[in-house]
Structure formats: C-alpha cells, structure tokens
Design a protein around this motif. Structure first.
Motif, PDB file in Angstrom:
ATOM      1  N   ARG A 107       0.844  -1.198   0.000  1.00 21.69           N
ATOM      2  CA  ARG A 107       0.000   0.000   0.000  1.00 21.69           C
ATOM      3  C   ARG A 107       0.874   1.240   0.000  1.00 21.69           C
ATOM      4  O   ARG A 107       1.852   1.326   0.739  1.00 21.69           O
ATOM      5  CB  ARG A 107      -0.938   0.015   1.199  1.00 21.69           C
ATOM      6  CG  ARG A 107      -2.160  -0.859   0.995  1.00 21.69           C
ATOM      7  CD  ARG A 107      -3.322  -0.510   1.877  1.00 21.69           C
ATOM      8  NE  ARG A 107      -4.472  -1.324   1.518  1.00 21.69           N
ATOM      9  CZ  ARG A 107      -5.415  -0.961   0.658  1.00 21.69           C
ATOM     10  NH1 ARG A 107      -5.343   0.228   0.076  1.00 21.69           N
ATOM     11  NH2 ARG A 107      -6.427  -1.766   0.378  1.00 21.69           N
ATOM     12  N   VAL A 108       0.483   2.204  -0.833  1.00 21.42           N
ATOM     13  CA  VAL A 108       1.164   3.493  -0.933  1.00 21.42           C
ATOM     14  C   VAL A 108       0.095   4.569  -0.864  1.00 21.42           C
ATOM     15  O   VAL A 108      -0.811   4.602  -1.700  1.00 21.42           O
ATOM     16  CB  VAL A 108       1.960   3.611  -2.250  1.00 21.42           C
ATOM     17  CG1 VAL A 108       2.539   5.012  -2.394  1.00 21.42           C
ATOM     18  CG2 VAL A 108       3.066   2.560  -2.314  1.00 21.42           C
ATOM     19  N   GLY A 109       0.185   5.448   0.146  1.00 23.16           N
ATOM     20  CA  GLY A 109      -0.798   6.513   0.282  1.00 23.16           C
ATOM     21  C   GLY A 109      -2.219   6.006   0.408  1.00 23.16           C
ATOM     22  O   GLY A 109      -3.154   6.648  -0.075  1.00 23.16           O
ATOM     23  N   GLU A 160       7.204   2.953   0.607  1.00 22.51           N
ATOM     24  CA  GLU A 160       6.772   4.305   0.943  1.00 22.51           C
ATOM     25  C   GLU A 160       7.567   4.781   2.148  1.00 22.51           C
ATOM     26  O   GLU A 160       7.712   4.045   3.130  1.00 22.51           O
ATOM     27  CB  GLU A 160       5.280   4.327   1.261  1.00 22.51           C
ATOM     28  CG  GLU A 160       4.727   5.712   1.562  1.00 22.51           C
ATOM     29  CD  GLU A 160       3.241   5.687   1.878  1.00 22.51           C
ATOM     30  OE1 GLU A 160       2.561   6.706   1.653  1.00 22.51           O
ATOM     31  OE2 GLU A 160       2.758   4.643   2.364  1.00 22.51           O
ATOM     32  N   ASP A 161       8.122   5.998   2.081  1.00 26.20           N
ATOM     33  CA  ASP A 161       8.898   6.497   3.213  1.00 26.20           C
ATOM     34  C   ASP A 161       8.000   7.241   4.207  1.00 26.20           C
ATOM     35  O   ASP A 161       6.784   7.367   4.008  1.00 26.20           O
ATOM     36  CB  ASP A 161      10.077   7.358   2.740  1.00 26.20           C
ATOM     37  CG  ASP A 161       9.654   8.653   2.053  1.00 26.20           C
ATOM     38  OD1 ASP A 161       8.525   9.122   2.266  1.00 26.20           O
ATOM     39  OD2 ASP A 161      10.477   9.201   1.282  1.00 26.20           O
ATOM     40  N   VAL A 168      10.094   3.253  -6.189  1.00 24.35           N
ATOM     41  CA  VAL A 168       9.913   2.080  -7.041  1.00 24.35           C
ATOM     42  C   VAL A 168      11.268   1.656  -7.592  1.00 24.35           C
ATOM     43  O   VAL A 168      11.924   2.411  -8.321  1.00 24.35           O
ATOM     44  CB  VAL A 168       8.936   2.368  -8.194  1.00 24.35           C
ATOM     45  CG1 VAL A 168       8.714   1.103  -9.026  1.00 24.35           C
ATOM     46  CG2 VAL A 168       7.608   2.904  -7.660  1.00 24.35           C
ATOM     47  N   ALA A 169      11.698   0.447  -7.234  1.00 26.92           N
ATOM     48  CA  ALA A 169      12.962  -0.112  -7.713  1.00 26.92           C
ATOM     49  C   ALA A 169      12.717  -0.891  -8.994  1.00 26.92           C
ATOM     50  O   ALA A 169      11.815  -1.737  -9.051  1.00 26.92           O
ATOM     51  CB  ALA A 169      13.567  -1.027  -6.650  1.00 26.92           C
ATOM     52  N   THR A 200      14.243  -0.854   1.376  1.00 26.78           N
ATOM     53  CA  THR A 200      13.552  -0.996   2.652  1.00 26.78           C
ATOM     54  C   THR A 200      13.816   0.238   3.503  1.00 26.78           C
ATOM     55  O   THR A 200      14.770   0.987   3.263  1.00 26.78           O
ATOM     56  CB  THR A 200      14.012  -2.266   3.398  1.00 26.78           C
ATOM     57  OG1 THR A 200      13.160  -2.493   4.525  1.00 26.78           O
ATOM     58  CG2 THR A 200      15.456  -2.128   3.890  1.00 26.78           C
ATOM     59  N   LEU A 201      12.968   0.454   4.505  1.00 26.25           N
ATOM     60  CA  LEU A 201      13.156   1.525   5.484  1.00 26.25           C
ATOM     61  C   LEU A 201      13.612   0.917   6.793  1.00 26.25           C
ATOM     62  O   LEU A 201      13.080  -0.108   7.240  1.00 26.25           O
ATOM     63  CB  LEU A 201      11.848   2.287   5.715  1.00 26.25           C
ATOM     64  CG  LEU A 201      11.345   3.240   4.641  1.00 26.25           C
ATOM     65  CD1 LEU A 201      10.001   3.810   5.066  1.00 26.25           C
ATOM     66  CD2 LEU A 201      12.329   4.366   4.399  1.00 26.25           C
TER      67      LEU A 201
END
Length: 215
Positions: A107-109, A160-161, A168-169, A200-201
């Motif tokens: 999930r992004v945003g 997502e940060d 996107v890699a 990754t974060l």
C-alpha cells in the motif's frame, strides 16, 4: 568476522533453492519460492506449503502482502491472487494487469500498488487497484532500458517512506513520486548500479537501496 551459519544454527525449510520474498506475520514466516509458498511456525518448527493445487495461480511466488482488512495478496508468475482465509480471487489481463509476472505489492498513500515485469508497455509495470480492476499509475516514467530520464517497466520492489513518498525499484533505475511528480535516480545521482533489486526503510525512517553492485 561473522560466525558461520552452521555454528549459528541456520535452518533450511523451503520447497526450492530460489527464495524471492519473505513476510513475517506473528509467529509465522511466509517465504515465496520458485516452487511454492512455505509457511513456517517459529514456535513449534512446523511448516506447510501452498502450491497451485491449493489455489495459487502460479508456482513461483514473487510477492506476499497482508492487507489492512486481513486478506492476503500473492504475486506469482501466473498472475495475482487475493485470499481471505476461505476463498481465492484472481487477477490477470482481464482484470487490468499488464503482465502475469507480479513481483511487488504493497500500500502506498492508502492505495494498493502492484509491480510487474516483462510487460513491454510504455509507462507500464506499475499499477494501482480501484477496488475492481488494476489501473496504470498515472505518469510512471517507464520504458525500455537505456534512457537516463526514465526507469524500466520491470519492477523489483515498491515502498513508501515516512514523508509519504513512493519509491519504485526497477531493473534500470529508481523512481520516486513526491505526491506531485516523478523523479528518476540512476548512477549520475549516486546509485552504484542502475539495476535496483530491493529497498527498505530502517527503524529510523532511512531508506536503504540495494543494487546489482552494492547498496
């Protein structure tokens, strides 16, 4: 020096030698391989394997994600599957995918995003789910490899940060969406190699990027 894996008690329990993704959920570890999805219980050491006979659309599991409603999503070489604990829902070309090789999902945003490979479609490779169908993410700067102002349409990872930016890699560059526009990063911007394999974060919110020649 790092101790050898044998002395540290490493175990091997997957169905194949090629592991593409690992997802941790409580006491269970889910590993997607080139032959099945293996689910290992860390408490009692038991494991079970999910294959096409159990409902997966493809044998090679490239992405695993548990959604906010508790359902599971599995990206395979035969398309995308959603599992709610009792029944399967399948997504392929007829449901908007540009390729059946699904390699990333998260999930992004608040939106569900998926990445594919080998789509061969300009601006393809990155899609979002509208609740019924998969749609291309608007403005994604993908094309064939070789252009410095674009990335490849072969997606390896999505993240997502903490500032809500999407990363996107791809197999040729790293793309970032800041909420308004896309930005492309390649070797001129500091990447050690244009082939970005993972991201990754860490627990401090720092983004780590892995490439074909280091991170």
């Amino acid at each position: 020096p790092m101790a050898s894996p044998a002395r540290e008690g490493w175990q091997s329990w997957a169905a194949a030698n090629h592991i593409f993704t690992i997802f941790v959920q409580g006491d269970e570890i889910l590993a997607g391989s080139s032959a099945s999805l293996t689910i290992w219980n860390r408490q009692d050491g038991s494991f079970r394997q999910i294959t096409t006979r159990d409902g997966l659309p493809g044998a090679s599991v490239k992405a695993v994600f548990r959604d906010t409603d508790g359902t599971w999503w599995f990206g395979t070489d035969g398309g995308l599957a959603q599992f709610d604990g009792s029944s399967w829902e399948y997504y392929s070309y007829d449901q908007g995918l540009d390729s059946t090789e699904v390699t990333a999902i998260t999930r992004v945003g608040g939106e569900l995003w998926a990445g594919t490979q080998y789509s061969g479609v300009e601006h393809g490779g990155l899609l979002h789910f509208d609740g019924q169908r998969w749609q291309p993410v608007s403005g994604f700067p993908s094309t064939q490899e070789g252009r410095m102002d674009t990335v490849a349409y072969n997606i390896n990872a999505i993240g997502e940060d903490l500032d809500g930016r999407a990363w996107v890699a791809t197999s040729d560059g790293l793309a970032m969406f800041d909420g308004q526009s896309w930005h492309v990063f390649d070797t001129p911007q500091g990447l050690p190699d244009p082939i970005v394999t993972t991201l990754t974060l860490d627990n401090q919110g720092k983004l780590w990027v892995g490439t074909y020649h280091g991170g």
